[in-house]
Scaffold this active site. Structure first.
Site, PDB file in Angstrom:
ATOM      1  N   GLU B  59      -0.038  -1.940   4.141  1.00 58.21           N
ATOM      2  CA  GLU B  59       0.361  -0.719   4.852  1.00 58.21           C
ATOM      3  C   GLU B  59      -0.631   0.423   4.664  1.00 58.21           C
ATOM      4  O   GLU B  59      -0.894   1.186   5.607  1.00 58.21           O
ATOM      5  CB  GLU B  59       1.764  -0.278   4.406  1.00 58.21           C
ATOM      6  N   HIS B 128      15.189  -1.646   2.076  1.00 59.73           N
ATOM      7  CA  HIS B 128      14.990  -1.911   3.506  1.00 59.73           C
ATOM      8  C   HIS B 128      15.942  -1.094   4.378  1.00 59.73           C
ATOM      9  O   HIS B 128      16.286  -1.516   5.474  1.00 59.73           O
ATOM     10  CB  HIS B 128      15.208  -3.402   3.823  1.00 59.73           C
TER      11      HIS B 128
END
Ligand SMILES: Cc1ncc(C[n+]2csc(CCOP(=O)(O)OP(=O)(O)O)c2C)c(N)n1
Ligand SMILES: Cc1ncc(C[n+]2csc(CCOP(=O)(O)OP(=O)(O)O)c2C)c(N)n1
Ligand SMILES: [Mg+2]
Ligand SMILES: [Mg+2]
Lengths: 327, 323, 323, 327
Positions: B59, B128
């Site tokens: 990322e 998440h």
């Protein structure tokens, strides 16, 4: 790019421009005209110059916290750069960036970066842009040996390699990471070794020898321009000053510094090389140094004369407030 | 007008902008395979094979490359698979993307859009399910966009792609499949313009993302109590349209701020503080915040469902603020 | 009592805790060389050579290792050279350290202290001057500690080291050299207990970090106006001692919240929203926030000095809130 | 640890325990009793078992998003693990963690991790703890091939190597990263190659052969316990199921999966190995499978019977609220 006499003279001049600019910046720090963190490049001139002498104006570079040299070698103007260090309105960044953020986007100098290894991702991204556009621009990411431990180094180079991007990763391995010696915090001696993790060429060169740097980078730039992907080049070098103001330099001896200054100075080494080829007379050498000295003096004058930015300037350039879309 | 899903709205915004402007490209994990986990980038690879990059799991690298490409004049649309993973790239967001224009004295422009699927989805627990809009609001240089309907999703994403500055684009996972009317012709929605999604007199409910829909549902239920609420959707949190919010609160005299994220130091804190300061004289009751309690998202569906604010919570809050 | 600096207070806290408990260790960049940039860990290497780790430049790794060592029962005291670099380790802070206890259903304890030198120092611009307390406040599982005096620094750091849960420990660079009285005998300061640092009747000023000192100075100046302010120092932002704050505001009827960080979605937003909700009936004026404008920190000293809130800003705000 | 007949039987049993547990978990997902992301380990059993068969109870492991197998191999109880997947009060994490966060701290199983490569830092940190305490515990970090691209991989291993920590880095290279084939997003074929960047041993083994895994890890664990530092071991393996629910498996053919299942199944391979040595009779094999099947049935029953956590549970375990210091 072939090393002609003409190019060599420009390179020699650029090395002096960096040297004298940095020494003057340090003097101005002592006078209180320059404040903040000032990471000086003296001793490492052969790297910036050996690299940038291979670049076109439209090629990209991204720097580090120690980037005045990168900017000057890529063509940045001394006056505005000095004014930036002074925090003045005429600085390249209007005084908002300072030493750690000098940049000149008009020359595709994306600028210094205060985050160690912070430039590797963005630098690789400029190469991605060139690939998408099918331009033949090349990007160079400068970074220190300390930066090679950071995750962003790993992630950026992985993508540079994956997509065969036109980028050259140039590690300035000066053996120090702030106040510690590299060998006490690193696990491999040569950063070039790490190229193996990315399946790209990795070479280590003498960073005090501008010709060696120039040639290695020339090959890497050509490769990149041909669309054959990135290379990792490590230049072994040394910095003469402390890391930045406040460094007690307990990690090295004066003798060590003196030894590098005397025996491995990149300017002296290059002068000898040029003299051998009769590319530089004593007279020319003097002229170069005098002209450079005058350039620095003029830059300081420019910086001194430039206005302090008005405080309303602090509130602009956060986002482009002029931009609008219609519903 | 056509009735389409939130996902379809995003999908068509990306396709339209890519057709319009060669500098727009897509980058992210699995964005080619299945068109990304939410299929938002489906079909892009077929039409623009050179403008979509399926990445390694990295990322920081993804956002970092996006910032560089944007500096070089491209317009990256970055997908971060789950918002939670943007924590791996916060230097790139905060120190690079957001500050580049400022640090260069206005020379640099970083037109990057970072798409952030967020909030509770199919019960995937604490790592998440996060939201964190308030983080991005707090960072000068970032624009924070939160569409609540397919129409807003499309119009705001198209605007985001054209923006010269970084956009954090919030996509609440649970509303990808929600439907709504979207104009057939091209349209853009400016940043900094809240929309009054329901007019009313008795209290103002400011809803963020999915809380807009829940507030509208609450509005219907509250009619039985004889309460007529106004629902304001800020649509962008930074810039924040304080005028529209305050105008409504001055009219109703009461405000409830609803978010799915935890309230403590959250989005609602800024909005509530702003209202309490700007509308002090007009307020007939304290501004109430509705949000998740200050806990990570638990896994067990029973627990997760118990902490995410529901329609009932809005109803209760309105009753309290009017009582 | 002895008069020592803020830096000395931190230094002695670390030495005392390391002497008391073998599981305490130090990890960070340059923590041996010069004892770190602020010399806070000076001398540790001489006394505890096996309990100090000078690292490569790798913040994610540093915090990640700290989390693991803490899970294994150690008590790492992590130094992040500048708070700004914690952005490189936000996954480790937010998804690992903060959530581990919760995700394991209470099995895990992560007693890590992350020291965060922050705020404007010697003019080092946008990437070396941030604060971001409100980010950490918003993350359930993190404790956020902000000492404003040498005494608080020492007592709170000792408590932080003993805490079974992660602590984000804010050290404003500009107050390292400030002096104050510190007890000679051992002492701890509990989390969640604000301190009234000045008693007064006319308005409550809640100060964060260096704004406590500035508020006290403002208090003296305001005496000339005939205003007697109360200054409350929360000392820990999470947990936040809302009782002490509200008690003061209920007494004075007026509140000003002062932080050095930018106000928008900042620490003051939570505190102001909380006061506006909890003390609604007692408030005689809107809660005013004092903070930096919503801009990155500029380099030029003239600019930087113009955006960081000063004593004058507190004085002005108090006059406005009382007017 | 030497591979005796007794140990081999335990390992064989553990492989079945994982296989059957996972197949049952998948069935329960179909029934709606298990929800959320479920990353199944079937096909990769030889890795977890080959690794954990070298570990003591007090050694540490950290896992990945695909960690039921790691937990079971390290000794986690099936009942509480299944109950965790069900989100029940008797789950190892009281239902708050779920599949991506199963953990049993009492066995030094630090648990699964929903962040790819998120466990490498903490795992290395447990080894740092062991070094400081001068214990001879060893830590194992499991991670996928996809995780090797992340910066935290680079940073954690750098520090593991720098301080010679007692840690073994085990890469489960199953050739996939969610829905993409490794070769399309990675720049080097073997993750073991990357060991060169850290100056540590790197080996690649057949991850379908539990004996090979066991032996390579045995050496690495011994090395770590002797204080000689970390190793990187890559196990080449394959997963039988899709990445997690919702995977259309467009990136591979049914034939490919069938081929691995038929010709390279780790359980079949190990059975053949044991039979050759007469370490396993048909009867024993049957008994093992029956006992394991019964264990799974019992675990499901346990999970079904366990209570749904009370909603007040959502608000606990954020921090230790019982902890206090006196002023
Ligand atoms: C992410 C991050 N961590 C730490 C620092 C503080 N810092 C600035 S320069 C430096 C040393 C960098 O060493 P190297 O990369 O070798 O560059 P050099 O200074 O030797 O040119 C450090 C630790 C930083 N700026 N950014
Ligand atoms: C930081 C981060 N990025 C992305 C994801 C989404 N994700 C979960 S598993 C996975 C693939 C991981 O591949 P690998 O490491 O090879 O493990 P495998 O699934 O093959 O066992 C991805 C992309 C994540 N959980 N964390
Ligand atoms: Mg260096
Ligand atoms: Mg894999």
């Amino acid at each position: 790019m072939a090393l002609t006499e003409e190019l060599a003279k420009k390179m020699y001049t650029d090395m002096w421009r960096i040297r004298m600019f940095e020494e003057e910046a340090n003097r101005q720090l002592g006078l209180g005209n320059v404040v903040g963190a000032l990471h000086l490049y003296c001793g490492e001139e052969a790297v910036a110059v050996g690299v940038c002498s291979n670049l076109r104006d439209d090629d990209y570079i991204v720097g580090t916290h120690r980037s005045h040299g990168h900017c000057l070698a890529k063509g940045a103007d001394m006056e505005h750069t000095m004014a930036e260090l002074f925090g003045k309105a005429d600085g390249t960044c209007s005084g908002k960036g300072g030493s750690m953020h000098v940049a000149d986007l008009s020359l595709n100098i994306l600028g210094a970066n205060g985050i160690v290894a912070g430039g590797l991702g963005p630098g690789t991204g400029t190469a991605l842009a060139s690939k998408i556009r099918k331009s033949d621009q090349v990007s160079v990411c400068f970074f220190g040996d300390g930066a090679a431990a950071r995750g962003t180094f790993h992630e950026a180079i992985t993508m540079g390699a994956l997509w065969n991007l036109p980028v050259v990763y140039v590690c300035e391995n000066n053996g120090f990471q702030q106040w510690v010696r590299r060998e006490t915090v690193a696990v491999v001696d040569s950063v070039a070794t790490m190229a193996g993790s990315y399946g790209i060429p990795g070479v280590s060169v003498d960073g005090q020898n501008v010709v060696e740097v120039h040639e290695a980078v020339s090959e890497a730039v050509d490769r990149a321009r041909r669309g054959e992907g990135p290379s990792l080049i490590e230049a072994r070098t040394y910095r003469y000053f402390g890391h930045s103001p406040g460094d007690l330099e307990e990690y090295r001896t004066r003798d060590e510094v003196e030894d590098w200054r005397t025996n491995r100075d990149p300017i002296n080494t290059f002068r000898a090389y040029m003299e051998e080829r009769q590319w530089l007379t004593e007279r020319e050498d003097e002229e170069i140094q005098e002209a450079t000295s005058a350039e620095v003096t003029k830059a300081v004058k420019f910086a001194e004369d430039s206005a302090v930015p008005g405080i309303e300037e602090a509130l602009t350039d956060v986002v482009d407030t002029a931009w609008r879309v219609e519903a | 007008m056509s009735t389409i899903t939130f996902r379809d709205a995003l999908h068509s915004a990306i396709h339209e902008e890519m057709a319009r402007d060669d500098s727009v490209f897509v980058i992210g994990e699995d964005v080619i395979a299945q068109g990304g986990p939410y299929t938002v980038t489906e079909g892009v690879v077929d039409k623009y094979p050179d403008r979509i990059f399926q990445t390694p799991i990295a990322e920081a690298g993804i956002v970092g490359l996006g910032v560089g490409a944007a500096l070089a004049g491209m317009r990256p649309v970055v997908e971060i698979m789950y918002l939670d993973f943007i924590t791996c790239a916060m230097d790139e967001v905060v120190n690079q993307a957001a500050k580049m224009r400022y640090m260069t004295g206005g020379q640099a422009s970083v037109p990057i859009v970072i798409r952030l699927p967020c909030g509770l989805g199919r019960y995937v627990a604490a790592q998440h399910s996060q939201i964190m809009e308030s983080w991005f609001m707090h960072v000068p240089g970032l624009q924070v966009v939160v569409p609540s309907t397919p129409k807003d999703a499309k119009g705001l994403l198209k605007t985001a792609v054209r923006s010269p500055d970084p956009v954090m684009f919030m996509e609440y996972k649970r509303i990808y499949t929600s439907e709504g009317e979207v104009p057939d012709e091209e349209f853009l929605i400016p940043f900094g313009e809240a929309e009054v999604k329901r007019e009313g007199e008795d209290a103002t409910v400011i809803g963020i993302g999915p809380m807009v829909g829940k507030s509208l549902e609450a509005g219907v239920l509250l009619e039985d109590d004889g309460f007529d609420i106004e629902v304001v959707d800020p649509r962008t949190l930074s810039p924040l349209d304080t005028d529209t919010i305050c105008e409504s609160v001055r009219k109703t005299g009461r405000a409830v701020v609803c978010e799915e994220d935890s309230s403590f130091a959250g989005t609602g804190a800024e909005i509530a503080a702003m209202i309490a300061e700007s509308c002090f004289k007009d307020l007939q009751a304290p501004v109430i915040r509705v949000g998740m309690p200050h806990v990570p998202m638990p896994f067990a569906p029973s627990l997760a469902d118990s902490v995410v604010p529901r329609v009932d919570d809005v109803v209760d809050a309105v009753r309290r603020v009017i009582a």
